[in-house]
Design a protein around this motif. Structure first.
Motif, mmCIF file in Angstrom:
data_model
loop_
_atom_site.group_PDB
_atom_site.id
_atom_site.type_symbol
_atom_site.label_atom_id
_atom_site.label_comp_id
_atom_site.label_asym_id
_atom_site.label_seq_id
_atom_site.Cartn_x
_atom_site.Cartn_y
_atom_site.Cartn_z
ATOM 1 N N ALA A 35 4.494 -49.032 15.222
ATOM 2 C CA ALA A 35 4.931 -50.411 15.457
ATOM 3 C C ALA A 35 6.327 -50.638 14.868
ATOM 4 N N ALA A 36 6.557 -50.137 13.663
ATOM 5 C CA ALA A 36 7.870 -50.308 13.024
ATOM 6 C C ALA A 36 8.955 -49.545 13.784
ATOM 7 N N VAL A 37 8.653 -48.325 14.191
ATOM 8 C CA VAL A 37 9.646 -47.517 14.910
ATOM 9 C C VAL A 37 9.966 -48.158 16.255
ATOM 10 N N TRP A 38 8.944 -48.604 16.992
ATOM 11 C CA TRP A 38 9.200 -49.247 18.284
ATOM 12 C C TRP A 38 10.086 -50.476 18.131
ATOM 13 N N GLU A 39 9.907 -51.225 17.053
ATOM 14 C CA GLU A 39 10.666 -52.458 16.866
ATOM 15 C C GLU A 39 12.056 -52.222 16.290
ATOM 16 N N ILE A 63 14.823 -41.799 12.600
ATOM 17 C CA ILE A 63 13.496 -41.678 13.213
ATOM 18 C C ILE A 63 13.517 -42.475 14.505
ATOM 19 N N ARG A 64 12.976 -41.848 15.544
ATOM 20 C CA ARG A 64 12.888 -42.496 16.858
ATOM 21 C C ARG A 64 11.509 -42.259 17.443
ATOM 22 N N SER A 65 11.166 -43.118 18.391
ATOM 23 C CA SER A 65 9.914 -42.935 19.110
ATOM 24 C C SER A 65 10.085 -41.816 20.138
ATOM 25 N N THR A 66 8.978 -41.334 20.650
ATOM 26 C CA THR A 66 8.994 -40.261 21.646
ATOM 27 C C THR A 66 8.394 -40.765 22.955
ATOM 28 N N ALA A 67 8.530 -39.959 23.970
ATOM 29 C CA ALA A 67 7.928 -40.308 25.266
ATOM 30 C C ALA A 67 6.411 -40.465 25.124
ATOM 31 N N LEU A 68 5.790 -39.578 24.340
ATOM 32 C CA LEU A 68 4.335 -39.664 24.151
ATOM 33 C C LEU A 68 3.949 -40.976 23.468
ATOM 34 N N SER A 69 4.707 -41.393 22.460
ATOM 35 C CA SER A 69 4.368 -42.655 21.781
ATOM 36 C C SER A 69 4.515 -43.834 22.740
ATOM 37 N N HIS A 70 5.478 -43.759 23.662
ATOM 38 C CA HIS A 70 5.636 -44.839 24.637
ATOM 39 C C HIS A 70 4.507 -44.825 25.659
ATOM 40 N N GLU A 71 3.971 -43.649 25.953
ATOM 41 C CA GLU A 71 2.833 -43.568 26.877
ATOM 42 C C GLU A 71 1.612 -44.289 26.323
ATOM 43 N N ILE A 72 1.381 -44.173 25.018
ATOM 44 C CA ILE A 72 0.190 -44.805 24.437
ATOM 45 C C ILE A 72 0.444 -46.234 23.963
ATOM 46 N N GLN A 95 4.454 -33.581 14.111
ATOM 47 C CA GLN A 95 3.672 -32.458 14.645
ATOM 48 C C GLN A 95 2.915 -32.854 15.905
ATOM 49 N N ARG A 96 2.493 -34.099 15.983
ATOM 50 C CA ARG A 96 1.766 -34.599 17.156
ATOM 51 C C ARG A 96 2.708 -35.164 18.217
ATOM 52 N N GLU A 97 4.015 -35.067 17.973
ATOM 53 C CA GLU A 97 5.054 -35.536 18.880
ATOM 54 C C GLU A 97 4.994 -37.044 19.131
ATOM 55 N N LEU A 98 4.605 -37.801 18.084
ATOM 56 C CA LEU A 98 4.569 -39.255 18.176
ATOM 57 C C LEU A 98 5.883 -39.880 17.713
#
Length: 192
Positions: free
Chosen positions: A70-74, A121-130, A103-106
């Motif tokens: 949540a913090a990274v997305w914002e 620190i940035r979000s990843t494509a996988l974190s945006h998928e979920i 490690q989980r690519e989040l």
């Protein structure tokens, strides 16, 4: 002060005469512990984290990992120190969280090419998928809490005041200490 059937109220008052209690007429049978502000905060936190644990299980996330996302997305991009500040955590806790999440690519950490001490620190494509899937979790939490928007806002403001007051408080030195654990250990005496 009247004692409940187990004497808990009287016992707690003797042990902690200045503890903050509420005397709500809607709680006539409650114990002193149940009327304690600190216990109410603790038990609400415990219940909330338990519900988050259950709701986040399908994604294999912990509450802290969800808060990192949540913090990274914002706020992205942000440094580990900025993330620690945002989450009110120490830097070693954030490092461990980021290691597991990377490690989980989040999340992804990148090192500045001109200054290797700077990490973002940035979000990843996988974190945006979920991300959209996780909105279900927040809907469930909001439903479980069952408060309207105004009451929720007042509660959040009150909790922030509580945290600020506690963090800024400097306790006085204790008047007396009747037990010194170096002189006597509770476990060291045995009876035959």
């Amino acid at each position: 002060m009247a004692a409940d059937q187990h004497g808990l109220e009287t016992t707690l008052f003797i042990l902690y005469p200045n503890i903050l209690f509420t005397y709500d007429l809607d709680m006539p049978e409650s114990t002193t512990l149940e009327r304690s502000v600190c216990f109410a905060v603790y038990s609400a936190m415990h219940a909330t984290l338990g519900l988050y644990r259950e709701l986040l299980a399908p994604w294999g996330l912990t509450y802290q990992q969800a808060m990192v996302l949540a913090a990274v997305w914002e706020l992205e991009p942000l440094s580990p120190g900025e993330l620690a500040d945002a989450l009110r955590l120490d830097s070693s806790s954030v490092t461990g969280l980021l290691n597991r999440m990377e490690q989980r690519e989040l999340v992804a950490r990148t090192i500045d090419a001109t200054d290797r001490r700077k990490v973002s620190i940035r979000s990843t494509a996988l974190s945006h998928e979920i991300r959209s899937e996780l909105s279900w979790v927040e809907d469930c939490i909001a439903s479980a809490i069952g408060l309207d928007r105004d009451t929720s806002s007042d509660l959040v403001a009150g909790m922030h005041r509580l945290r600020t007051n506690i963090l800024s408080y400097t306790p006085p030195a204790p008047a007396t200490v009747s037990h010194n654990k170096e002189k006597q250990s509770w476990n060291s005496t045995t009876s035959a």
